[in-house]
Design an enzyme around this catalytic site. Sequence first.
Site, PDB file in Angstrom:
ATOM      1  N   ASP A 139      -7.794   1.772   1.839  1.00  0.00           N
ATOM      2  CA  ASP A 139      -7.615   2.617   3.015  1.00  0.00           C
ATOM      3  C   ASP A 139      -8.409   3.904   2.909  1.00  0.00           C
ATOM      4  O   ASP A 139      -8.077   4.895   3.545  1.00  0.00           O
ATOM      5  CB  ASP A 139      -6.125   2.925   3.208  1.00  0.00           C
ATOM      6  CG  ASP A 139      -5.817   3.430   4.610  1.00  0.00           C
ATOM      7  OD1 ASP A 139      -6.634   3.202   5.512  1.00  0.00           O
ATOM      8  OD2 ASP A 139      -4.763   4.067   4.788  1.00  0.00           O
TER       9      ASP A 139
ATOM     10  N   HIS B  63      -5.638  10.029  -0.181  1.00  0.00           N
ATOM     11  CA  HIS B  63      -6.314  10.245   1.098  1.00  0.00           C
ATOM     12  C   HIS B  63      -5.447  10.925   2.147  1.00  0.00           C
ATOM     13  O   HIS B  63      -5.964  11.714   2.946  1.00  0.00           O
ATOM     14  CB  HIS B  63      -6.899   8.931   1.639  1.00  0.00           C
ATOM     15  CG  HIS B  63      -5.921   7.815   1.772  1.00  0.00           C
ATOM     16  ND1 HIS B  63      -5.717   6.896   0.779  1.00  0.00           N
ATOM     17  CD2 HIS B  63      -5.097   7.467   2.772  1.00  0.00           C
ATOM     18  CE1 HIS B  63      -4.807   6.022   1.177  1.00  0.00           C
ATOM     19  NE2 HIS B  63      -4.413   6.345   2.381  1.00  0.00           N
TER      20      HIS B  63
ATOM     21  N   HIS C  67       0.877  -1.174   0.000  1.00  0.00           N
ATOM     22  CA  HIS C  67       0.000   0.000   0.000  1.00  0.00           C
ATOM     23  C   HIS C  67       0.909   1.217   0.000  1.00  0.00           C
ATOM     24  O   HIS C  67       1.633   1.457   0.974  1.00  0.00           O
ATOM     25  CB  HIS C  67      -0.910   0.012   1.221  1.00  0.00           C
ATOM     26  CG  HIS C  67      -1.753   1.264   1.292  1.00  0.00           C
ATOM     27  ND1 HIS C  67      -2.551   1.662   0.248  1.00  0.00           N
ATOM     28  CD2 HIS C  67      -1.905   2.216   2.257  1.00  0.00           C
ATOM     29  CE1 HIS C  67      -3.158   2.797   0.569  1.00  0.00           C
ATOM     30  NE2 HIS C  67      -2.772   3.150   1.780  1.00  0.00           N
TER      31      HIS C  67
ATOM     32  N   ASP D 260       1.302   5.008  -0.003  1.00  0.00           N
ATOM     33  CA  ASP D 260       0.941   6.419   0.140  1.00  0.00           C
ATOM     34  C   ASP D 260       2.056   7.237  -0.514  1.00  0.00           C
ATOM     35  O   ASP D 260       3.206   7.196  -0.068  1.00  0.00           O
ATOM     36  CB  ASP D 260       0.831   6.781   1.617  1.00  0.00           C
ATOM     37  CG  ASP D 260      -0.167   5.891   2.340  1.00  0.00           C
ATOM     38  OD1 ASP D 260      -1.371   6.083   2.156  1.00  0.00           O
ATOM     39  OD2 ASP D 260       0.285   4.985   3.089  1.00  0.00           O
TER      40      ASP D 260
END
Length: 855
Positions: A123, A341, A11, A13
């Site tokens: 997420d 996000h 994941h 980011d």
Amino acid sequence: MKTLHFISHTHWDREWYLPYQKLRYRLVQLIDQLLELLDHNPEFVYYYLDGQTILIEDYLEIKPQNEEKLKKYIKQGRIKIGPWYVLQDQYLTSGEANIRSLMLGIITGEKYGGVARIGYLPDAFGNISQTPQILNGFGISNAVFGRGIKPGCNQRNSNQYPSEIYWESPDGSRVLGIFMANWYDNANQLPENLKKSVKFIEKAKEDAERYATTNQLLMMNGCDHQPIQQNLPQILNKAQKQMTDQLLHSNLEDYIKAVEQEIGELPVVRGELNNQYTDGWTTLRNTASSRIYLKQMNSVTQNMLEKYVEPLETMAWLAGKTYEQEFIRQAWKYLLQNHAHDSICGCSVDDVHAEMVIRFKNSQQISEALLEKSTAYLLESGGNKHDSEGSTVTVFNTLNWPRTDLVEVVLTLPAEQVLNEIVLVDDNQRTIPVDIEDDGIVFNYELPDNQFRAVKYPRKYRLRFIGEEIPANGSKTYSIKKVKPSLAESDEDDLILANEYLTVKINQDGSFNIFDRQANCSYDNLNIYQDSGDIGNEYLYKAPATDELISTSGKRAEIKKIKSSLVETVYLIKQNLRLPQEGMKKLTRSKQYIDCPIETEISLRKKSRRVDIKTTFNNRVKDHRLRVLFPTNITTPDHYAEGQFDVLKRPNSPWTGWENPSNCYRQQRFIELNDGKRGLMIANKGLSEYEILPDQGNSIALTLLRAVGEMGDWGYFPTPEAQCIGVNSYEYSIIPHSTDWLTSKAFQEANAFNTALLGYQSSCSCREQSLFTVDADYLVLSALKKAEKGDSVIIRLYNIAEQQEELEFKSTTALKRVYLVNMNEERKAELNLETKKSFRDLFSAKQIKTYELIY
């Protein structure tokens, strides 16, 4: 026997506790390692690159020499990418932006071998109600998500759910929902030791079985910025010899196919997944008020692209101009890069959000340049010229209903030309009053296409007037006429603003009362500012154990009328909040106080059904939250908030298991309460967080600022810029109405507040024109653009009502063909034209439809 699907993934980011470039350095290392691994280990068959194709662009910008190798493994299906461009926060971005992330992700992914058709939302801080319909619009029939509902052991509780559900949008669109009840790292870092790995797998299996409804169990091998576990296939092969269950190094597509073959009856969840049935501490809703300046910039940038640039570029293209597809796509990319996000939520370190400001400005600068060219082209090609150069004003309306609203125009005239007073005249010889402000002689310049720049010193005027019945998706031109000076309206400070619809009476403490003539009711003591301590972080609001609420209620304000004309009345209210300097030791607020001035401009225009507010707050203190309160005294258990392609009905009070004292929600452009007879709506520009206070007359509390000093989540990351020290500005509007938000069409006022009419100096003859009209009360235009492929026009409409709505579409230019297309602009069916310029179609409740028009 169970089948355990191990999914190798990360994941990623792009920016969070480290800024983008530092995390990109690690991303490049990871993908280099992945390519090397795939070259030399045929047993490592699949890797999922986190559902966002921007990671490919990030990598190839540094290592373009590896493009062909990357393409090879993507085409072979060993590297899975997409389908999104970024993993956006769904709530804090527009519905159209959510669609564009998916569209641009697929366009980007097709260049490298195609995307995984997985609605991957690992997420997201909650999931919006129309996600299933959006996914279906791109041919995706599933959603894999990690937040939004509460896990329950095999669906045996009405507020708890298993790993597999059906998730429906309000229109009935459905996807198979895969809820990662044990998170996206439930099989992360398997031990190499055989005994330990078997024990680890057995525990992961047991945890997954608690929620699973099939024999297919999801094992996510990865986490945030997680390095690849390169020996996973070898560990699984060894463990397989000691286990009866099947262990697969798998991928999400194969896992979902296996689940689909076994599923039986599943619970159906309808609408938004917003963690409604949790204890309230892990919802992350307060990211809506972290660094509100980012949400405001996002609102401006989105609106420029969706409501101005694309529609006006399309109109200009139909008139003969080149459509600037490449620039528009780049502007969207800059914008979407800010929608991840941890980015738009304002929950990263300061360096991240400083870069976001630059990206917003990059997108806005492109939009401004395109808007200047497209409007100039439309004005130049607008038909017959007026006798006098620059002696008309043209107003553009890009919403799909006629509008009467404020217009602001900059007029530049020769230095010697003086205008004392003017009116505007339309093609029916009706006169429109104008407020005119002379800025004097100013520096100006032009950049001609065929010669060197030209410097000028014209006289600049600023005009403000009420444009009346500006056609939908069109324009109206007025001529300028000099008149004799008229008597000014009274400058008496009676603390009253009034027009045909509303009367506003300002109270001595700066709050005000509104009387709605149509609904025959009053709302009292509106716009009270209230400050409280906040010892939380960028993710979470938390009041000190001993808090001190400080408000402007009952404190005398300085009030002055600053404008009174035939166009509008404006009052300026000056107030002061004396606030504690900071939070102390997470227990209480400081006993040292600092003055923080607030200035509020209240405007009421002629023919307007809303009261517009501009507030500036000079924040000089830390660790606090500032809200503005609107007591409604409307008796109702529920309220309505605009979401993405939806207006959501939500309870004013949370469920019984909610423990958090705060029950904040997220919104798009408006929030309102009504009892069916009357209602009060608060529209906003980029103010995403609100709360309903049932014990305070069902007051609407709109968050203006939340000042905190650390990121939160894990570790300790100071964020001094999240304290938002300095002058902060806000815009919102109060819209009283009869009946409800739908029947009264108050939602149109909220849209209009966010999308100003555009006025330009011109030389066109007086006339009205419209590209097309949409004869339907409750359909809203979401997109007007040129098709991504081919020479056709794309329009997207959605039904905001919970009832069927018939569309009658009327074009001013002959249509050759009309197609119903999906959101990826792929044709589904050709529609019959009723005439050469019109067609009809039927929308079910809350349905989104996209059309391709061929002129």
